[in-house]
Design a protein around this motif. Sequence first.
Motif, PDB file in Angstrom:
ATOM      1  N   THR A 107      32.135  40.476  37.309  1.00 22.40           N
ATOM      2  CA  THR A 107      31.133  39.649  37.759  1.00 22.40           C
ATOM      3  C   THR A 107      31.122  39.114  39.141  1.00 22.40           C
ATOM      4  OG1 THR A 107      31.096  38.775  35.623  1.00 22.40           O
ATOM      5  CG2 THR A 107      29.739  37.417  37.286  1.00 22.40           C
ATOM      6  N   LEU A 108      32.312  38.557  39.723  1.00 22.88           N
ATOM      7  CA  LEU A 108      32.320  37.909  41.034  1.00 22.88           C
ATOM      8  C   LEU A 108      32.038  39.217  42.082  1.00 22.88           C
ATOM      9  CD1 LEU A 108      34.893  34.995  40.603  1.00 22.88           C
ATOM     10  CD2 LEU A 108      32.268  35.049  40.264  1.00 22.88           C
ATOM     11  N   PRO A 109      33.077  40.088  41.855  1.00 21.75           N
ATOM     12  CA  PRO A 109      33.374  41.154  42.881  1.00 21.75           C
ATOM     13  C   PRO A 109      32.014  42.214  42.873  1.00 21.75           C
ATOM     14  CG  PRO A 109      35.101  41.233  41.867  1.00 21.75           C
ATOM     15  CD  PRO A 109      34.219  40.304  41.084  1.00 21.75           C
ATOM     16  N   ASP A 110      31.346  42.432  43.964  1.00 26.46           N
ATOM     17  CA  ASP A 110      30.202  43.509  43.776  1.00 26.46           C
ATOM     18  C   ASP A 110      30.567  44.622  44.772  1.00 26.46           C
ATOM     19  OD1 ASP A 110      29.892  42.875  46.680  1.00 26.46           O
ATOM     20  OD2 ASP A 110      28.212  41.556  46.520  1.00 26.46           O
ATOM     21  N   ARG A 111      29.466  45.681  44.814  1.00 26.87           N
ATOM     22  CA  ARG A 111      29.833  46.892  45.520  1.00 26.87           C
ATOM     23  C   ARG A 111      30.321  46.998  46.923  1.00 26.87           C
ATOM     24  NH1 ARG A 111      26.519  50.198  43.851  1.00 26.87           N
ATOM     25  NH2 ARG A 111      25.186  48.957  42.637  1.00 26.87           N
ATOM     26  N   HIS A 112      30.235  45.723  47.577  1.00 27.11           N
ATOM     27  CA  HIS A 112      30.631  45.635  48.833  1.00 27.11           C
ATOM     28  C   HIS A 112      32.126  45.055  48.965  1.00 27.11           C
ATOM     29  CE1 HIS A 112      26.660  46.862  50.219  1.00 27.11           C
ATOM     30  NE2 HIS A 112      26.180  45.671  49.096  1.00 27.11           N
ATOM     31  N   ASP A 113      32.686  44.747  47.996  1.00 29.33           N
ATOM     32  CA  ASP A 113      34.052  43.966  47.868  1.00 29.33           C
ATOM     33  C   ASP A 113      35.250  44.845  47.444  1.00 29.33           C
ATOM     34  OD1 ASP A 113      32.379  41.891  48.445  1.00 29.33           O
ATOM     35  OD2 ASP A 113      32.433  40.934  46.304  1.00 29.33           O
ATOM     36  N   THR A 114      36.311  44.328  47.646  1.00 23.83           N
ATOM     37  CA  THR A 114      37.514  44.931  47.290  1.00 23.83           C
ATOM     38  C   THR A 114      38.458  44.244  46.457  1.00 23.83           C
ATOM     39  OG1 THR A 114      37.681  46.540  49.151  1.00 23.83           O
ATOM     40  CG2 THR A 114      39.626  46.379  47.857  1.00 23.83           C
ATOM     41  N   ILE A 115      38.704  44.741  45.282  1.00 22.84           N
ATOM     42  CA  ILE A 115      39.793  43.986  44.288  1.00 22.84           C
ATOM     43  C   ILE A 115      41.240  44.656  44.515  1.00 22.84           C
ATOM     44  CG2 ILE A 115      40.198  43.178  42.025  1.00 22.84           C
ATOM     45  CD1 ILE A 115      37.360  44.140  41.283  1.00 22.84           C
ATOM     46  N   ILE A 116      42.115  43.802  44.993  1.00 22.53           N
ATOM     47  CA  ILE A 116      43.418  44.223  45.311  1.00 22.53           C
ATOM     48  C   ILE A 116      44.348  43.653  44.213  1.00 22.53           C
ATOM     49  CG2 ILE A 116      45.531  44.625  46.944  1.00 22.53           C
ATOM     50  CD1 ILE A 116      43.353  43.781  49.153  1.00 22.53           C
ATOM     51  N   VAL A 117      44.928  44.386  43.274  1.00 20.69           N
ATOM     52  CA  VAL A 117      45.581  43.960  41.940  1.00 20.69           C
ATOM     53  C   VAL A 117      47.234  44.447  42.122  1.00 20.69           C
ATOM     54  CG1 VAL A 117      43.546  44.266  40.640  1.00 20.69           C
ATOM     55  CG2 VAL A 117      45.218  45.999  40.651  1.00 20.69           C
ATOM     56  N   ASP A 118      48.038  43.712  41.620  1.00 20.04           N
ATOM     57  CA  ASP A 118      49.501  44.009  41.564  1.00 20.04           C
ATOM     58  C   ASP A 118      49.528  45.128  40.661  1.00 20.04           C
ATOM     59  OD1 ASP A 118      52.134  43.786  40.030  1.00 20.04           O
ATOM     60  OD2 ASP A 118      52.516  42.442  41.586  1.00 20.04           O
ATOM     61  N   GLU A 119      50.137  46.340  40.761  1.00 21.85           N
ATOM     62  CA  GLU A 119      50.115  47.512  39.982  1.00 21.85           C
ATOM     63  C   GLU A 119      50.541  46.968  38.354  1.00 21.85           C
ATOM     64  OE1 GLU A 119      53.051  50.103  41.465  1.00 21.85           O
ATOM     65  OE2 GLU A 119      54.609  48.762  41.457  1.00 21.85           O
ATOM     66  N   GLN A 120      51.319  45.764  38.319  1.00 23.91           N
ATOM     67  CA  GLN A 120      51.483  45.416  36.658  1.00 23.91           C
ATOM     68  C   GLN A 120      50.487  44.247  36.137  1.00 23.91           C
ATOM     69  OE1 GLN A 120      55.594  44.690  35.815  1.00 23.91           O
ATOM     70  NE2 GLN A 120      56.379  46.388  37.069  1.00 23.91           N
ATOM     71  N   ILE A 121      49.479  44.405  36.832  1.00 27.38           N
ATOM     72  CA  ILE A 121      48.384  43.173  36.033  1.00 27.38           C
ATOM     73  C   ILE A 121      47.807  43.681  34.747  1.00 27.38           C
ATOM     74  CG2 ILE A 121      46.406  44.286  36.929  1.00 27.38           C
ATOM     75  CD1 ILE A 121      47.205  40.448  37.378  1.00 27.38           C
ATOM     76  N   HIS A 122      47.703  42.765  34.244  1.00 24.39           N
ATOM     77  CA  HIS A 122      47.305  42.764  32.735  1.00 24.39           C
ATOM     78  C   HIS A 122      46.054  43.891  32.450  1.00 24.39           C
ATOM     79  CE1 HIS A 122      45.783  41.790  28.628  1.00 24.39           C
ATOM     80  NE2 HIS A 122      47.108  41.568  28.483  1.00 24.39           N
TER      81      HIS A 122
END
Length: 366
Positions: A107-122
């Motif tokens: 919901t929060l991030p839109d098409r102009h955003d980037t989500i950077i996740v730890d490779e071991q995230i759930h």
Amino acid sequence: MLNKFQEALDRRRETGILRTLKPESKGIDFYSNDYLGMSGNEEFQLQLLEMIQKNPKLLSGSSGSRLISGNSSIVTEVENYIAKQHQYPDSLLFYSGYNANLALFSTLPDRHDTIIVDEQIHRSVHDACRMSHAKKIKFRHNNPEHLENILKKQTGPCYIAIESLYSMDGDFAPIQEIAALSKKYNAALIVDEAHAFGVFGYGMIEKYQLQNDVFAAVITYGKALGTHGAAILCHETVKSYLVNFASPFIYTTAAQDFLWQSIKTGYQFLKQNPELSEKLHQNIKIFRDQHIDTPSSAVSPIQAVLIPDNHQLKALQQALSEKVFSTYAVYSPTVKAGTERLRICIHSFNTEEEIIELSTIIKKFT
């Protein structure tokens, strides 16, 4: 269509990683997330029973989503209570941590955003990212330097997703360093506290007083608290945005008020019984004193024993099972091939004798 599904299942069976539902184990528990033993705590159960006896309506179904008929004064009061306990402006309750993460990252991030996740995230975060239109980038596990290299290259809004305590390796995120990076690059940091809450007070955000630096947090109640459900801690504006746009919230029938009230009772029980956490940490030390090789933190209730040989791992779990120890062997693809492990969970109710016997068997296979 059924043949296609069966072929996929057969491939898993051939490689020894077919998942099946098993009866509840009656063995010595070294595999559940019930770190403080609250799911079986008779005193806590009696408090919940007394609560129901005083107000049987708590067991009634909500009859609808919270935007229709499922909202109540109880769930609102509990959300306010949770927010106050964690020193956040507001909170929003969900039926599970999985749904809470789906709501946040879809919901929060839109098409102009980037989500950077730890490779071991759930996995729930990865699934939510697939529902989002945002770009997803992984950074190397617990590596702030790699995270900063990624942040430097971004031109639009960014979200950073980490867990404070990771459930497979049992290690902690360098949360203070990552919070500083999120502030430096104006990124929104979201922290999942599922395995830290209750074990380390209210979690690592509270421990380091990072409430002003962590954009949102997920607290789950099916582990150390021994109940169910989850809360997103956030600003009032974020809560209102989720209520208006988060499909996992909008289109889900609300839980019974008993669930929400049991969560509040659980918080109060934790305050009244600090010895549960103290006993857990004593038991973790007993396990660590057995000098078993593990990548896990010395104070984590999750202790991973890496055994990359599938046959050896199965033999170890079988040997433990014969001594009535319930443990959890983790094979790929849940973890990367070559990092298969026995995942040991230490609890406040485990005895010193049980921990030493468990460790003695493990040492024969490592």
